[in-house]
Scaffold this active site. Structure first.
Site, short mmCIF file in Angstrom:
data_model
loop_
_atom_site.label_atom_id
_atom_site.label_comp_id
_atom_site.label_asym_id
_atom_site.label_seq_id
_atom_site.Cartn_x
_atom_site.Cartn_y
_atom_site.Cartn_z
N LYS A 42 9.55 -0.82 14.28
CA LYS A 42 10.27 -0.29 12.87
C LYS A 42 11.38 0.82 12.86
CE LYS A 42 5.92 -1.09 10.18
NZ LYS A 42 4.78 -0.07 9.17
N GLU A 91 -4.41 -6.77 15.03
CA GLU A 91 -3.97 -5.49 14.56
C GLU A 91 -5.23 -4.43 14.84
OE1 GLU A 91 -0.61 -4.78 11.70
OE2 GLU A 91 -2.16 -4.38 10.50
N LYS A 149 0.90 -1.15 0.05
CA LYS A 149 -0.01 -0.04 0.11
C LYS A 149 1.00 1.28 -0.01
CE LYS A 149 -3.62 2.52 2.68
NZ LYS A 149 -4.64 2.23 3.79
N ARG A 187 -5.16 -4.39 6.03
CA ARG A 187 -5.44 -5.82 6.17
C ARG A 187 -7.06 -5.98 5.72
NH1 ARG A 187 -4.45 -2.77 10.44
NH2 ARG A 187 -6.10 -1.93 11.71
N HIS A 237 -3.91 -33.24 17.49
CA HIS A 237 -2.81 -34.22 17.81
C HIS A 237 -1.65 -33.31 18.52
CE1 HIS A 237 -4.69 -37.79 16.20
NE2 HIS A 237 -5.12 -36.84 15.32
O1 F6P Z 1 3.20 -2.66 9.63
C1 F6P Z 1 2.02 -3.10 9.68
C2 F6P Z 1 1.41 -2.75 8.41
O2 F6P Z 1 1.34 -1.50 8.05
C3 F6P Z 1 0.12 -3.56 8.08
O3 F6P Z 1 -0.95 -2.78 8.49
C4 F6P Z 1 0.11 -3.77 6.53
O4 F6P Z 1 -0.60 -4.73 6.13
C5 F6P Z 1 1.58 -3.87 6.29
O5 F6P Z 1 2.45 -3.45 7.20
C6 F6P Z 1 2.21 -3.85 4.84
O6 F6P Z 1 1.99 -2.63 4.52
P1 F6P Z 1 2.32 -2.19 3.04
O7 F6P Z 1 1.18 -2.74 2.15
O8 F6P Z 1 2.21 -0.50 2.92
O9 F6P Z 1 3.80 -2.60 2.44
#
Ligand code: F6P
Length: 526
Positions: free
Chosen positions: A492, A332, A188, A247, A363
């Site tokens: 991060k 999340e 994204k 998500r 199991h």
């Molecule tokens: O670090 C969490 C996050 O922002 C998630 O919410 C998201 O799905 C993932 O990282 C990947 O983000 P991107 O699609 O921007 O690479």
């Protein structure tokens, strides 16, 4: 808000769930059907009064009004100032969806057509392998769905690389031919370190084999500028708006790898299934609303009875990644410690969600679920039928096992029954007592079952939309923002600062003693 439910729960006392079935209609009264699926929550401690009090909790929290705001394009993601409209991506024939007064549907449908064009082009080409590079929502959704719908695969082989651990991409590329492999970079933001690192490695791999050309990459991103900077031409970038959370993004461009695998028709059937669940969620009264009931039963276990975890147990091997997918979707979204207004929550955040497909889990960890000292509410999912018509006896065993587990959790085995078993084995006296104690199952452990006809694209769409709306309902009741994820930021940031330290370019000075010791160890073995 929870006082009435808590008071009723205090009154449960030694009541056993199985005794509630003295009401011959309990199963029908404590289950509901929607979109051809049956959700049975009768094997829980909910009774008429508790259910009514739970529904009042949802009413008082304003779930219905908030739901209408969400579908209406209001900025319910308040900390990021965004609408939450992943539902628009599957609104195939539902009319206009307005964001700031503009109908977003023409753009959504145009992107869907662009996806179809790109998917058909890949499916009709010499490409044998497609590698989806993404992480979190840009991986879990398409991967979970691609595995779930494997009987519908008729396109090139699809692989998923997510981890920054070089083992992930190495293991995938080892099985691919550089001449016939292409990459879908799903991000994204197009800044996620894991994804960009893997994408660069993929580019180097093609380059190393002398087959690098821009046609080998497609980008799925909201950040067209970053994708262009990376060298992916505009017509190979499928975009989406910031009102699609990571998500919740499998329904749009992030689902391209799934569409390549199963074809546009099956992908659209997946969207239609979700749209059906959206319609149910919007129209059904709270007490007949599947996502609402799923959420309320879960919250009863977590908030009222104090069960901190919930197991998701699909008796459908192709849903093997569903628990991982739901971990992101639920944890999340609802793993927040402050309410929308910034004040600390006075209740617990959403539960820990975990699980594995049955019968494998039986199991492994079911021992604890049956006899451990803490109660783990279980959510079973099972298809009445399987795709393997020639292996019906497998499906029979699978379904029988699923039903047996929820029955065993509820009924358990008394000490008297355990003694009887030991007597038949010839034991007596103290040894009989000792051995019998180990064979007691306390029972009275709650579970729900979601049963559906067969895991088709439509059904998968319904299931995923059901869980999405459950998260929404829970978030509204908790008063939190289910659509941001600030809790992932700190790690991060620290990883960025530790990068030069683990390579030895910077010292670990200023770090805590434990971190310094771990860095020293790393440097020693490099
Ligand atoms: O670090 C969490 C996050 O922002 C998630 O919410 C998201 O799905 C993932 O990282 C990947 O983000 P991107 O699609 O921007 O690479």
């Amino acid at each position: 808000m929870w006082d009435d439910v808590k008071q009723l729960a205090d009154g449960i006392g030694p009541r056993r769930i199985e005794d509630l079935f003295q009401n011959a209609n309990r199963a029908a009264e404590f289950s509901l059907q929607a979109s051809g699926m049956l959700f049975d929550y009768s094997k829980t401690q909910l009774d008429d009064q508790i259910r009514a009090a739970l529904i009042k909790v949802a009413q008082d929290a304003g779930v219905e009004a908030r739901r209408d705001e969400m579908f209406g394009g209001a900025q319910i993601n308040e900390t990021e100032g965004r609408a939450v409209l992943h539902t628009a991506l599957r609104n195939l024939d539902g009319g206009a969806v307005l964001v700031d007064g503009t109908d977003v549907m023409p753009e959504v449908m145009a992107t869907l057509r662009q996806m179809e064009t790109v998917a058909n082009e890949i499916r009709g080409s010499q490409i044998t392998d497609v590698v989806n590079i993404g992480i979190g929502g840009s991986d879990l959704g398409p991967k979970m769905a691609a595995i779930a719908l494997s009987p519908y695969h008729d396109g090139p082989r699809c692989h998923f690389v997510s981890n920054v651990d070089g083992a992930d991409i190495s293991d995938v590329l080892r099985g691919c031919d550089p001449a016939t492999t292409m990459f879908i970079v799903a991000s994204k933001t197009f800044t996620t370190i894991e994804t960009m690192t893997n994408a660069r490695t993929a580019r180097d791999w093609l380059d190393h084999h002398g087959v690098l050309d821009s046609g080998r990459f497609v980008a799925l991103s909201s950040n067209a500028a970053k994708a262009a900077e990376w060298g992916i031409p505009g017509d190979r970038v499928l975009g989406f708006e910031d009102w699609v959370g990571g998500r919740y993004s499998v329904w749009g461009p992030i689902g391209l790898t799934l569409m390549v695998a199963v074809g546009p028709d099956a992908f659209k059937a997946f969207l239609r299934g979700a749209q059906e669940m959206d319609r149910h969620f919007r129209a059904a009264p709270l007490h007949q609303n599947m996502p609402v009931l799923l959420a309320l039963v879960g919250m009863f276990h977590n908030q009222v009875l104090g069960h901190a975890t919930r197991a998701v147990l699909p008796y459908d091997n192709r849903l093997s990644r569903l628990p991982a997918y739901l971990q992101q979707l639920e944890m999340e979204s609802n793993g927040k410690g402050v309410s929308m207004d910034g004040n600390p929550l006075s209740v617990h955040s959403g539960p820990v969600v975990w699980g594995e497909p049955g019968t494998n889990g039986q199991h492994a960890f079911y021992q604890l679920i049956h006899q451990g000292t803490r109660t783990v509410p279980c959510e079973f999912l099972v298809g009445a039928a399987g795709h393997e018509q020639d292996l019906r006896h497998h499906q029979d065993l699978l379904v029988a096992n699923c039903l047996a587990q929820s029955e065993a959790l509820m009924k358990g085995r008394s000490i008297e029954a355990a003694r009887d078993i030991m007597r038949t084995k010839g034991l007596t006296g103290a040894e009989l007592e000792r051995q019998a104690a180990h064979r007691v199952f306390p029972g009275n452990r709650p579970s729900t079952t979601l049963i559906y006809p067969l895991l088709t694209p439509e059904v998968l769409g319904r299931i995923i939309a059901l869980y999405e709306h459950r998260v929404f309902v829970e978030g509204v009741i908790l008063g939190i923002n289910s659509y941001d994820q600030w809790g992932v930021e700190l790690g991060k940031e620290l990883a960025t600062s530790l990068g030069p330290v683990v390579t030895g370019r910077e010292t670990a000075e200023g770090k805590d003693g434990s971190t310094r010791q771990l860095v020293e160890y790393v440097l020693l073995y490099r």
